[in-house]
Design an enzyme around this catalytic site. Sequence first.
Site, PDB file in Angstrom:
ATOM      1  N   CYS A   1      -7.521 -26.405   7.951  1.00 54.74           N
ATOM      2  CA  CYS A   1      -6.316 -25.639   8.305  1.00 54.74           C
ATOM      3  C   CYS A   1      -5.494 -26.391   9.352  1.00 54.74           C
ATOM      4  O   CYS A   1      -5.990 -27.247  10.068  1.00 54.74           O
ATOM      5  CB  CYS A   1      -6.674 -24.233   8.778  1.00 54.74           C
ATOM      6  SG  CYS A   1      -7.106 -24.085  10.524  1.00 54.74           S
TER       7      CYS A   1
ATOM      8  N   ASP B   1       0.871  -1.160   0.000  1.00 56.66           N
ATOM      9  CA  ASP B   1       0.000   0.000   0.000  1.00 56.66           C
ATOM     10  C   ASP B   1       0.918   1.223   0.000  1.00 56.66           C
ATOM     11  O   ASP B   1       2.045   1.167   0.478  1.00 56.66           O
ATOM     12  CB  ASP B   1      -0.902  -0.042   1.242  1.00 56.66           C
ATOM     13  CG  ASP B   1      -2.138   0.822   1.059  1.00 56.66           C
ATOM     14  OD1 ASP B   1      -2.217   1.569   0.070  1.00 56.66           O
ATOM     15  OD2 ASP B   1      -3.029   0.742   1.918  1.00 56.66           O
TER      16      ASP B   1
ATOM     17  N   ASP C   1      -7.911  -7.095   0.723  1.00 58.46           N
ATOM     18  CA  ASP C   1      -7.002  -7.344   1.837  1.00 58.46           C
ATOM     19  C   ASP C   1      -7.650  -6.797   3.081  1.00 58.46           C
ATOM     20  O   ASP C   1      -8.515  -5.915   2.992  1.00 58.46           O
ATOM     21  CB  ASP C   1      -5.674  -6.615   1.611  1.00 58.46           C
ATOM     22  CG  ASP C   1      -5.843  -5.120   1.819  1.00 58.46           C
ATOM     23  OD1 ASP C   1      -5.581  -4.656   2.950  1.00 58.46           O
ATOM     24  OD2 ASP C   1      -6.255  -4.404   0.882  1.00 58.46           O
TER      25      ASP C   1
ATOM     26  N   HIS D   1      -6.122 -20.006  11.351  1.00 52.11           N
ATOM     27  CA  HIS D   1      -7.489 -20.419  11.019  1.00 52.11           C
ATOM     28  C   HIS D   1      -8.271 -19.289  10.350  1.00 52.11           C
ATOM     29  O   HIS D   1      -8.950 -19.501   9.338  1.00 52.11           O
ATOM     30  CB  HIS D   1      -8.242 -20.893  12.259  1.00 52.11           C
ATOM     31  CG  HIS D   1      -9.699 -21.077  11.979  1.00 52.11           C
ATOM     32  ND1 HIS D   1     -10.171 -22.123  11.207  1.00 52.11           N
ATOM     33  CD2 HIS D   1     -10.781 -20.320  12.269  1.00 52.11           C
ATOM     34  CE1 HIS D   1     -11.479 -22.004  11.069  1.00 52.11           C
ATOM     35  NE2 HIS D   1     -11.872 -20.921  11.702  1.00 52.11           N
TER      36      HIS D   1
ATOM     37  N   CYS E   1      -7.028 -26.306  12.896  1.00 54.01           N
ATOM     38  CA  CYS E   1      -8.188 -27.171  13.138  1.00 54.01           C
ATOM     39  C   CYS E   1      -7.829 -28.652  13.067  1.00 54.01           C
ATOM     40  O   CYS E   1      -8.434 -29.471  13.759  1.00 54.01           O
ATOM     41  CB  CYS E   1      -9.308 -26.831  12.155  1.00 54.01           C
ATOM     42  SG  CYS E   1     -10.087 -25.238  12.546  1.00 54.01           S
TER      43      CYS E   1
ATOM     44  N   CYS F   1     -12.816 -27.970   9.037  1.00 54.17           N
ATOM     45  CA  CYS F   1     -11.833 -27.049   8.444  1.00 54.17           C
ATOM     46  C   CYS F   1     -10.519 -27.787   8.214  1.00 54.17           C
ATOM     47  O   CYS F   1     -10.090 -28.589   9.050  1.00 54.17           O
ATOM     48  CB  CYS F   1     -11.623 -25.843   9.352  1.00 54.17           C
ATOM     49  SG  CYS F   1     -10.350 -24.702   8.759  1.00 54.17           S
TER      50      CYS F   1
END
Lengths: 436, 436
Positions: B373, B129, B333, B402, B376, B371
């Site tokens: 991830c 940015d 984002d 997560h 998880c 999930c």
Amino acid sequence: MPASSSAPASSPALPGLSHRQSEFSFSVGTRLTETCSPSDAQVDANGGAFLGRTGTITTPHGTIQTPAFIAVGTKATVKAVLPESIAELGAQAVLANAYHLYLQPGPEILDAAGGLGAFMNWSGPTFTDSGGFQVMSLGSGFKKVIDMKNVDSSGPDDAVAPGKERLAHIDDDGVWFKSHLNGDRHRFSPEISMQVQHQIGADIMFAFDELTTLQNSRAYQEESLERTRLWALRCLTEHASLTASRVGKPYQALFGVIQGAQYEDLRRKACQDLGAMPFDGYGIGGALEKENLGTIVRWCNEELPEDKPRHLLGISEPDDIFTAIENGADTFDCVSPTRVARNSAFYTPFGRFNLSGARYKTDFGPLQDGCDCYTCVNYSRAYIHHLFKAKEMISATLISIHNERFVVKMVDDARLAIESGDFFEFKAETLGRYYS
Amino acid sequence: MPASSSAPASSPALPGLSHRQSEFSFSVGTRLTETCSPSDAQVDANGGAFLGRTGTITTPHGTIQTPAFIAVGTKATVKAVLPESIAELGAQAVLANAYHLYLQPGPEILDAAGGLGAFMNWSGPTFTDSGGFQVMSLGSGFKKVIDMKNVDSSGPDDAVAPGKERLAHIDDDGVWFKSHLNGDRHRFSPEISMQVQHQIGADIMFAFDELTTLQNSRAYQEESLERTRLWALRCLTEHASLTASRVGKPYQALFGVIQGAQYEDLRRKACQDLGAMPFDGYGIGGALEKENLGTIVRWCNEELPEDKPRHLLGISEPDDIFTAIENGADTFDCVSPTRVARNSAFYTPFGRFNLSGARYKTDFGPLQDGCDCYTCVNYSRAYIHHLFKAKEMISATLISIHNERFVVKMVDDARLAIESGDFFEFKAETLGRYYS
């Protein structure tokens, strides 16, 4: 080589435990003096003996090749580091603390989770310290350790941190203490410590002992040592009962803890007393000054049964590690590698440095040239310096990974040096460089 | 399907840039309306058009399949998460901030390190940015965003956080501002922002623009928009010059930033003005209220060249994501997934919950059933609840992993739903469950 040296030495069975004891064993591999030839001067300087050895500890969750440095995960996490990283950097086991886990989240939570390892996603061997040390050091207003040189004493046997209230009160049955979190009053006794540690479910537990300081009188040390002896027996009894009743759980080994401060006769007596009890191994704990560390470890290990593993509590300094190894300690633990990492200190073969220094801002080399850790392979000092200055959490993660790797590898290399016969050369080179 | 839809659209070349532009490109894949058939009511409710599409952004450090959620790593680290974990959870790119990196560690450090990606050990595409937003929001005493409902205004065009001093002063040439770290006075201008961003070396940069608020007068918005237009031209000129002079560096794409607050004519004018300039893509920024988000994105994307990627700055709420996607935004984002994680909030298909609640103490299920991830798969709510209560850093790490996975996957699934033709069903199901 003595016949006993490489055969697994199963612990003397307690009633009802024999079929499970096979889940824990220790075998000596190579004795230091079998492969290395210290000079007469070295032997003299070390009190006439080198008791160092390599070995293998077998637990229900895997083996530990000794000597080994055990990563500390006090509250069921090695601070700032994921367990994959701990495994990847070569740590063979993790040690948590029964006092902290008793207060938070409570041992019943770990029991329900399937034990410490399952709770924290660590599949390897685990230890828990009994909580005795923490009850008494935190309960006396000290943060983590009792500073032997900075105590307020109302009498010689009452060491309290300056400006703090005594929060731990010891009697023959156990200890009343206040939680350092919220001041709630709690009771620990040998039985409670064993119950808590069984619920936590580590592979290796420590018996509940009393911590003394070097300020305590000789009379108090004797009284305390006898209390710790009686507590050891009560721990064994409670441990046998819990092991028998907690059907289907992996066997948890119990290590007796050796106290006796700086007194040779007390240390030897404690080792004889506890050495005759059916412990699976021993912890060497309590008050000792750095300059006596090797001597005290030697006194203990000359008395302790040779076929049991010995854990020296709370060391990670390179000189202490070598001293402990050559005097027969098998495993060690210490919070230092991660604690100093959070203050941006990192280990190198040339000593410990602090990454907050401005000179690291443009230093694009790794923390340690040639280090194989994840941090050194992927990140520069300049980057981690930036993270630390910017108060970004992964600076603690990255330095902790490196510091743990540094100490783990130093101990691993000492083990290899015992096997290959160049322990003393390796020690001289390592310490000469580190303290240069 | 229009002929242009799947051919890479190379950006109009600036002098001296043509041979490098090939390192950045964007191609539209599937348009939402090619595969999905919204009802007339849906079309009416959305202002008559659905501009959503899938696409591929190609950068020197890899491709981004769009729509895509970009992980925020403000200070060259996604807070508390190692880059391996970011890659493993499926994030395709990371967005850092030129303002923060300018102040700390300084862009010359990132340049010397080989650019943002090399510095932070992230091998994929990167964004920065411009710093304009941060200069003005932090410079006006706001923490991260200007709270549109809680401002002290000495006049309608002077929004300052309550009790704070204005630290940013805008003129036609640029902005004077004080560092939020130490109060040092600094200057940003379009040229300086481009120099800083070239040194940081991200694949995609944003032009330096002025942030306004919804409180500003219409007259000020017009004045500001013209300033941002002129700054955009200066950014392009400086960018061309830097690109030509920084021989051997990977091409860095430059996105123009669309302002115009809540005014349709201003937004459309900004898009026409900047759309005619040789930017590689566009950022849609500035003051907009949640209820107008879709409308404003639609106004912009009806005007912007269709063959350029469009980044909507700072969103991660599920309803905002779907609204933005169907109106043609390609990338997004937001700091929220990691920020709320540090306060123990976690996303689930049924809404966001806070893990500090006592009911999680004995909840041995994962943060989200099913999930995929790392968190998880390996950890329970009870464990992470414990870590949060014990103030252990890896609670932030685990929840952040997560939460990032949750948002990344939701956007990935939206992309797949555009391709498979069930975007509207997927949206209705997802939002119906999340906000139930």
